[in-house]
Design a protein around this motif. Structure first.
Motif, PDB file in Angstrom:
ATOM      1  N   LYS A 171       0.832  -1.203   0.000  1.00  0.00           N
ATOM      2  CA  LYS A 171       0.000   0.000   0.000  1.00  0.00           C
ATOM      3  C   LYS A 171       0.869   1.256   0.000  1.00  0.00           C
ATOM      4  O   LYS A 171       0.604   2.227  -0.730  1.00  0.00           O
ATOM      5  CB  LYS A 171      -0.921  -0.005   1.225  1.00  0.00           C
ATOM      6  CG  LYS A 171      -2.084  -0.967   1.148  1.00  0.00           C
ATOM      7  CD  LYS A 171      -3.194  -0.385   0.310  1.00  0.00           C
ATOM      8  CE  LYS A 171      -4.521  -1.082   0.584  1.00  0.00           C
ATOM      9  NZ  LYS A 171      -5.624  -0.449  -0.167  1.00  0.00           N
ATOM     10  N   ARG A 201       1.973   1.025 -11.110  1.00  0.00           N
ATOM     11  CA  ARG A 201       0.915   0.477 -10.267  1.00  0.00           C
ATOM     12  C   ARG A 201       1.460  -0.601  -9.336  1.00  0.00           C
ATOM     13  O   ARG A 201       2.457  -1.254  -9.631  1.00  0.00           O
ATOM     14  CB  ARG A 201      -0.192  -0.133 -11.137  1.00  0.00           C
ATOM     15  CG  ARG A 201      -0.855   0.845 -12.070  1.00  0.00           C
ATOM     16  CD  ARG A 201      -2.013   0.226 -12.828  1.00  0.00           C
ATOM     17  NE  ARG A 201      -1.626  -0.899 -13.654  1.00  0.00           N
ATOM     18  CZ  ARG A 201      -1.955  -2.166 -13.440  1.00  0.00           C
ATOM     19  NH1 ARG A 201      -2.704  -2.501 -12.391  1.00  0.00           N
ATOM     20  NH2 ARG A 201      -1.562  -3.129 -14.266  1.00  0.00           N
ATOM     21  N   VAL A 246      -0.234  -3.881  -6.987  1.00  0.00           N
ATOM     22  CA  VAL A 246      -1.452  -4.639  -6.693  1.00  0.00           C
ATOM     23  C   VAL A 246      -1.110  -5.862  -5.857  1.00  0.00           C
ATOM     24  O   VAL A 246       0.020  -6.361  -5.886  1.00  0.00           O
ATOM     25  CB  VAL A 246      -2.176  -5.078  -7.986  1.00  0.00           C
ATOM     26  CG1 VAL A 246      -2.669  -3.875  -8.763  1.00  0.00           C
ATOM     27  CG2 VAL A 246      -1.266  -5.942  -8.853  1.00  0.00           C
ATOM     28  N   LEU A 274      -6.067   0.526 -11.825  1.00  0.00           N
ATOM     29  CA  LEU A 274      -6.160  -0.196 -10.565  1.00  0.00           C
ATOM     30  C   LEU A 274      -4.791  -0.194  -9.894  1.00  0.00           C
ATOM     31  O   LEU A 274      -3.828  -0.730 -10.439  1.00  0.00           O
ATOM     32  CB  LEU A 274      -6.616  -1.641 -10.801  1.00  0.00           C
ATOM     33  CG  LEU A 274      -8.009  -1.840 -11.404  1.00  0.00           C
ATOM     34  CD1 LEU A 274      -8.287  -3.324 -11.601  1.00  0.00           C
ATOM     35  CD2 LEU A 274      -9.078  -1.201 -10.539  1.00  0.00           C
ATOM     36  N   THR A 275      -4.722   0.384  -8.717  1.00  0.00           N
ATOM     37  CA  THR A 275      -3.491   0.342  -7.937  1.00  0.00           C
ATOM     38  C   THR A 275      -3.829   0.449  -6.456  1.00  0.00           C
ATOM     39  O   THR A 275      -4.898   0.948  -6.078  1.00  0.00           O
ATOM     40  CB  THR A 275      -2.515   1.464  -8.353  1.00  0.00           C
ATOM     41  OG1 THR A 275      -1.217   1.209  -7.787  1.00  0.00           O
ATOM     42  CG2 THR A 275      -2.998   2.837  -7.909  1.00  0.00           C
ATOM     43  N   ILE A 279      -4.622  -1.902  -4.494  1.00  0.00           N
ATOM     44  CA  ILE A 279      -5.755  -2.751  -4.117  1.00  0.00           C
ATOM     45  C   ILE A 279      -5.282  -4.156  -3.756  1.00  0.00           C
ATOM     46  O   ILE A 279      -4.236  -4.622  -4.206  1.00  0.00           O
ATOM     47  CB  ILE A 279      -6.816  -2.843  -5.239  1.00  0.00           C
ATOM     48  CG1 ILE A 279      -6.198  -3.434  -6.522  1.00  0.00           C
ATOM     49  CG2 ILE A 279      -7.423  -1.483  -5.504  1.00  0.00           C
ATOM     50  CD1 ILE A 279      -7.241  -3.770  -7.580  1.00  0.00           C
ATOM     51  N   VAL A 300      -6.883  -7.872  -3.985  1.00  0.00           N
ATOM     52  CA  VAL A 300      -7.998  -8.562  -4.643  1.00  0.00           C
ATOM     53  C   VAL A 300      -8.125  -9.988  -4.113  1.00  0.00           C
ATOM     54  O   VAL A 300      -7.238 -10.816  -4.354  1.00  0.00           O
ATOM     55  CB  VAL A 300      -7.799  -8.580  -6.172  1.00  0.00           C
ATOM     56  CG1 VAL A 300      -8.949  -9.325  -6.842  1.00  0.00           C
ATOM     57  CG2 VAL A 300      -7.690  -7.158  -6.711  1.00  0.00           C
TER      58      VAL A 300
END
Length: 251
Positions: free
Chosen positions: A163, A175, A177, A236-237, A239, A241
């Motif tokens: 994060k 990014r 993830v 999308l970054t 995150i 999942v």
């Protein structure tokens, strides 16, 4: 949908089997090129050969401080550069608090945590805008898993690092993830189930807690990983999942 992966280059660690290998397979199937790593030279060579001409292998463990430089160099030499990295590593030794030794904690920290940090730092120093750094973590990021105390201790910290990294690298267009596998039908999960007195009953009980009522298939995880690493996931970054069939009920 075209994921935009053709001729993009990724480094995938811990990819001789399990979730790393499943993701590498999907990346190659979508036209990407991959450098895979694992600790045993023969196993790495076999896995790379099975992936075809768009894959090459490097025998290297995540705990080795020299591994990041070796993997980045291999990507440049074989495929002319790299567009992203997926940090995957075999799970640490199972056990409860009283079971795990200092040596097991230290070995897991070097491989699961510090090794991942080193790889991410090395990748971040070289990636261009549009690059991506991915981490294979665990559902233990959100909720401890009984009997996996070391993983419960290390994975949430690595998620926090990811994060922070996402915030720092976002302005550069890079990014970050994370993927949180649940019960995916890999050798590792079968080994864990096999430690119980009745592995079949253990699996059945676990499946009843999953809304989809089954373990995930490695290729299902791999497709999710390939998407998150691809240009199709360009917004999308930061995150995490879950890939768990609905096991996690929180948002």
């Amino acid at each position: 949908m075209d994921l935009g992966l053709k001729d993009r280059v990724y480094v995938v660690t811990g990819a001789t089997r399990g979730l790393g290998n499943a993701t590498a397979r999907e990346l190659v199937a979508e036209g990407a090129k991959v450098i895979i790593s694992g600790r045993e030279e023969a196993t790495v060579a076999e896995a790379a050969s099975a992936l075809g001409p768009n894959a090459a292998g490097v025998a290297a463990g995540n705990a080795d401080p020299e591994t990041p430089a070796r993997l980045m160099a291999a990507a440049r030499e074989r495929f002319g550069g790299f567009d992203g990295v997926l940090v995957s590593v075999g799970g640490p030794a199972p056990g409860f608090v009283a079971d795990n030794t200092d040596e097991q904690w230290q070995a897991a920290f070097e491989s699961v945590f510090l090794g991942a940090v080193r790889l991410a730092r090395a990748a971040a120093a070289e990636l261009e805008p549009g690059g991506v750094i991915g981490f294979v973590l665990s559902g233990s990021v959100h909720e401890p898993i009984p009997g996996l105390t070391i993983s419960n201790g290390l994975r949430p910290g690595l998620a926090g690092f990811a994060k922070s990294l996402a915030d720092e690298l976002g302005p550069r267009g890079i990014r970050v993830v994370g993927l949180l596998p649940g019960r995916i039908d890999t050798d590792r999960v079968r080994e864990l189930d096999g430690m119980s007195a009745d592995p079949e009953a253990t699996r059945s009980a676990a499946e009843t807690r999953i809304p989809l009522r089954r373990y995930g298939r490695p290729e299902e995880f791999g497709r999710t990983g390939a998407f998150l690493l691809s240009p199709a996931a360009s917004y999308l970054t930061g995150i995490m999942v879950p890939v768990d069939g609905g096991l996690r009920h929180g948002f």
